[in-house]
Motif scaffolding. Structure first.
Motif, PDB file in Angstrom:
ATOM      1  N   HIS A  52       0.799  -1.309   0.172  1.00  0.00           N
ATOM      2  CA  HIS A  52       0.163  -0.038   0.055  1.00  0.00           C
ATOM      3  C   HIS A  52       0.822   1.434  -0.039  1.00  0.00           C
ATOM      4  O   HIS A  52       1.978   1.394   0.487  1.00  0.00           O
ATOM      5  N   ALA A  53       0.107   2.462  -0.257  1.00  0.00           N
ATOM      6  CA  ALA A  53       1.028   3.803  -0.530  1.00  0.00           C
ATOM      7  C   ALA A  53       0.863   4.319   1.018  1.00  0.00           C
ATOM      8  O   ALA A  53       0.621   3.827   2.003  1.00  0.00           O
ATOM      9  N   THR A  55      -0.791   6.475   2.934  1.00  0.00           N
ATOM     10  CA  THR A  55      -1.809   6.213   4.065  1.00  0.00           C
ATOM     11  C   THR A  55      -2.578   5.104   3.754  1.00  0.00           C
ATOM     12  O   THR A  55      -3.832   5.183   4.341  1.00  0.00           O
ATOM     13  N   GLY A  56      -2.458   4.380   3.001  1.00  0.00           N
ATOM     14  CA  GLY A  56      -3.191   3.130   2.667  1.00  0.00           C
ATOM     15  C   GLY A  56      -3.015   1.928   4.251  1.00  0.00           C
ATOM     16  O   GLY A  56      -2.337   2.428   5.131  1.00  0.00           O
ATOM     17  N   LYS A  69     -15.640   2.843   4.119  1.00  0.00           N
ATOM     18  CA  LYS A  69     -15.518   3.066   2.704  1.00  0.00           C
ATOM     19  C   LYS A  69     -15.025   1.513   2.307  1.00  0.00           C
ATOM     20  O   LYS A  69     -14.093   0.875   2.959  1.00  0.00           O
ATOM     21  N   ARG A 221      -2.189  17.036   5.198  1.00  0.00           N
ATOM     22  CA  ARG A 221      -2.866  16.228   3.989  1.00  0.00           C
ATOM     23  C   ARG A 221      -3.458  17.263   2.922  1.00  0.00           C
ATOM     24  O   ARG A 221      -3.437  16.770   1.775  1.00  0.00           O
ATOM     25  N   HIS A 225      -2.509  16.234  -0.707  1.00  0.00           N
ATOM     26  CA  HIS A 225      -3.473  16.176  -1.570  1.00  0.00           C
ATOM     27  C   HIS A 225      -3.571  16.725  -2.888  1.00  0.00           C
ATOM     28  O   HIS A 225      -3.893  16.090  -3.821  1.00  0.00           O
ATOM     29  N   LYS A 237     -13.370  19.754 -11.923  1.00  0.00           N
ATOM     30  CA  LYS A 237     -14.133  19.397 -10.729  1.00  0.00           C
ATOM     31  C   LYS A 237     -14.687  20.680 -10.194  1.00  0.00           C
ATOM     32  O   LYS A 237     -15.960  20.645  -9.653  1.00  0.00           O
ATOM     33  N   GLN A 243     -18.482  27.969  -3.113  1.00  0.00           N
ATOM     34  CA  GLN A 243     -19.038  26.746  -2.076  1.00  0.00           C
ATOM     35  C   GLN A 243     -20.656  27.593  -1.956  1.00  0.00           C
ATOM     36  O   GLN A 243     -20.487  28.751  -1.900  1.00  0.00           O
ATOM     37  N   SER A 265     -12.970  24.434   0.545  1.00  0.00           N
ATOM     38  CA  SER A 265     -13.972  23.379   1.239  1.00  0.00           C
ATOM     39  C   SER A 265     -13.508  21.921   0.761  1.00  0.00           C
ATOM     40  O   SER A 265     -13.515  21.187   1.933  1.00  0.00           O
ATOM     41  N   TYR A 266     -13.223  21.803  -0.144  1.00  0.00           N
ATOM     42  CA  TYR A 266     -12.865  20.147  -0.422  1.00  0.00           C
ATOM     43  C   TYR A 266     -11.551  19.998   0.214  1.00  0.00           C
ATOM     44  O   TYR A 266     -11.552  18.778   0.801  1.00  0.00           O
ATOM     45  N   HIS A 269     -12.216  19.423   3.970  1.00  0.00           N
ATOM     46  CA  HIS A 269     -12.949  18.116   4.113  1.00  0.00           C
ATOM     47  C   HIS A 269     -11.741  17.068   3.874  1.00  0.00           C
ATOM     48  O   HIS A 269     -11.724  16.309   5.084  1.00  0.00           O
ATOM     49  N   GLN A 270     -11.050  16.860   2.816  1.00  0.00           N
ATOM     50  CA  GLN A 270     -10.041  16.097   2.768  1.00  0.00           C
ATOM     51  C   GLN A 270      -8.890  16.099   4.100  1.00  0.00           C
ATOM     52  O   GLN A 270      -8.744  14.906   4.622  1.00  0.00           O
ATOM     53  N   LEU A 359      -5.886   4.872  -8.143  1.00  0.00           N
ATOM     54  CA  LEU A 359      -6.986   4.209  -7.176  1.00  0.00           C
ATOM     55  C   LEU A 359      -8.235   4.298  -7.618  1.00  0.00           C
ATOM     56  O   LEU A 359      -9.154   4.153  -6.869  1.00  0.00           O
TER      57      LEU A 359
END
Ligand SMILES: CC(=O)SCCNC(=O)CCNC(=O)[C@H](O)C(C)(C)COP(=O)(O)OP(=O)(O)OC[C@H]1O[C@@H](n2cnc3c(N)ncnc32)[C@H](O)[C@@H]1OP(=O)(O)O
Ligand SMILES: N[C@@H](CCO)C(=O)O
Length: 377
Positions: A52-53, A55-56, A69, A221, A225, A237, A243, A265-266, A269-270, A359
């Motif tokens: 895994h990567a 944060t996997g 999830k 993060r 990200h 996107k 928002q 906002s995204y 959230h992440q 992913l």
């Protein structure tokens, strides 16, 4: 050695070790949390290790215990998928230094009976691979049919045939690199500094207080990200869209520092959701391991030397919008494999989604991996 099958496929083993780490320390015991899917065949020749990567975790194809999830690579691993429990004995282990049950800063230091914190030894990608080898010994697997991984998982998939040339028949390396560049290290350092600047980090000794450095880790993060995505993907996107917010009665725009743009906002959230599932100290240790990764450097400065002893077949996949580990870095590995005379297939796939494309739904990637694995069966 103790083994505890906690639920379903999830297992946790405490191996006596000691494991000699690249930094010189001896780690003992070595805890490994892992999952298996499928059945090991009579001659133990169908084992596929999934790496895994950053944060996997070991929950490659089973629901995440915190977020609920689906497994992070349920698109690649599962019935009818390229890595299929009907054909393969699939092993996925939480890496050394992580926080989902394998030895890491949050586990107990036997010398103090308290969490290691920053006293945990600095680890490398090769140390992660050596710990996985201990697990395979425990499972009775001498040789892997294949080792498969994306991003940091790909680093492990490269390190495996270099470290244990006789134990791997094939390696699949997706969206990865043989060494971290200055830019890669720079982004990680921003994240680490965000964690360490949070007063709640307390030099890594926050476990007993129930108040971890969430703000610092969330910012880390958020920055990271961005590197997993692409400009085109973000534009498609979110663009410059705002928002949803209450309109002012006079129709005027209200300026301010809230998360006004959707992308803000995204990202928030992440960041916020990440801290629920990850430990800040593990983030420091694993990003450091990635930064130290330089497979050529481990072999006298010549990447080809890493592959001279192995008979493994290699499959490399890159994505055209991945600016974290761009295609040129995969090509450098391909050139080194050519120089070492190792059989290698390579494809650059087109995707708008940047590094994390591996992913997401990528039918071409699945076809490539499926064809490559079947060719060795
Ligand atoms: C590889 C390994 O070994 S393990 C990998 C570790 N796991 C991860 O990295 C997963 C976290 N990463 C992601 O989710 C990555 O964004 C991706 C690229 C893999 C997933 O992409 P997508 O499925 O397209 O999800 P997307 O990036 O749109 O994010 C969706 C989330 O953002 C939220 N979101 C979307 N727009 C907004 C917005 N304007 N404001 C706030 N939140 C938003 C969604 O509600 C959703 O939230 P949820 O995840 O809590 O349900
Ligand atoms: N987004 C993935 C890949 C990063 O390389 C992770 O968080 O592990």
């Amino acid at each position: 050695m103790t083994e505890d099958v906690r639920f379903g496929l999830a297992r946790h083993v405490i191996l006596p070790g000691p494991l000699r780490l690249d930094g010189g320390a001896l780690l003992s015991p070595v805890e490994i949390a892992y999952e298996t899917y499928g059945t090991l065949n009579a001659d133990a020749s169908n084992a596929v290790l999934i790496c895994h990567a950053l944060t996997g975790d070991q929950h490659v194809a089973s629901p995440h215990p915190v977020t609920g999830k689906p497994g992070w690579w349920a698109r690649m691993v599962g019935p009818g998928k390229p890595v299929d429990p009907a054909r393969h004995f699939i092993v996925c282990a939480n890496v050394l230094g992580s926080c989902m049950g394998s030895s890491g800063p949050a586990t107990i230091d036997p010398a103090t009976s308290a969490p290691w914190g920053m006293a945990f030894p600095v680890i490398t990608i090769r140390d992660m691979v050596r710990a996985q080898a201990l697990l395979l010994d425990h499972l009775g697997i001498a040789v892997l049919q294949a080792v498969v991984g994306g991003s940091m998982g790909g680093m492990q998939a490269l390190s495996w045939p270099a470290t244990f040339p006789e134990r791997v028949r094939a390696a699949v390396v997706i969206a990865s690199t043989a060494r971290h560049t200055a830019q890669n290290i720079a982004f990680h350092e921003v994240g680490r500094q965000a964690v360490m600047a949070d007063p709640k980090w307390r030099g890594g000794a926050y476990y007993d207080l129930g108040d971890p450095p969430a703000a610092g880790l969330a910012v880390a993060r958020m920055a990271a990200h961005i590197t997993y995505l692409s400009e085109a993907g973000l534009t498609e996107k979110f663009g410059r869209r705002l928002q949803a917010r209450p309109d002012r009665p006079d129709g005027a725009i209200s300026f301010g520092f809230d998360a006004d743009f959707q992308i803000e906002s995204y990202l928030r959230h992440q960041g916020i959701s990440f801290v629920d599932r990850f430990d800040a100290n593990s983030y420091l240790y694993i990003t450091r391991a990635m930064d130290y990764f330089d497979l050529g450097g481990e072999h006298g400065g010549h990447l080809a030397n890493a592959f001279r002893a192995t008979k493994a077949r290699f499959c490399l996949v890159s994505f055209d919008t991945d600016w974290l580990y761009p295609t040129a870095q995969s090509r450098a590995v391909v050139h080194a494999l050519n120089a070492a005379g190792a059989p290698v297939s390579f494809v650059e796939l087109s995707s708008p989604y940047g590094h994390d494309a591996f992913l997401l739904d990528a039918p071409e990637m699945n076809r490539v991996v499926d064809g490559f694995l079947r060719a060795g069966e």
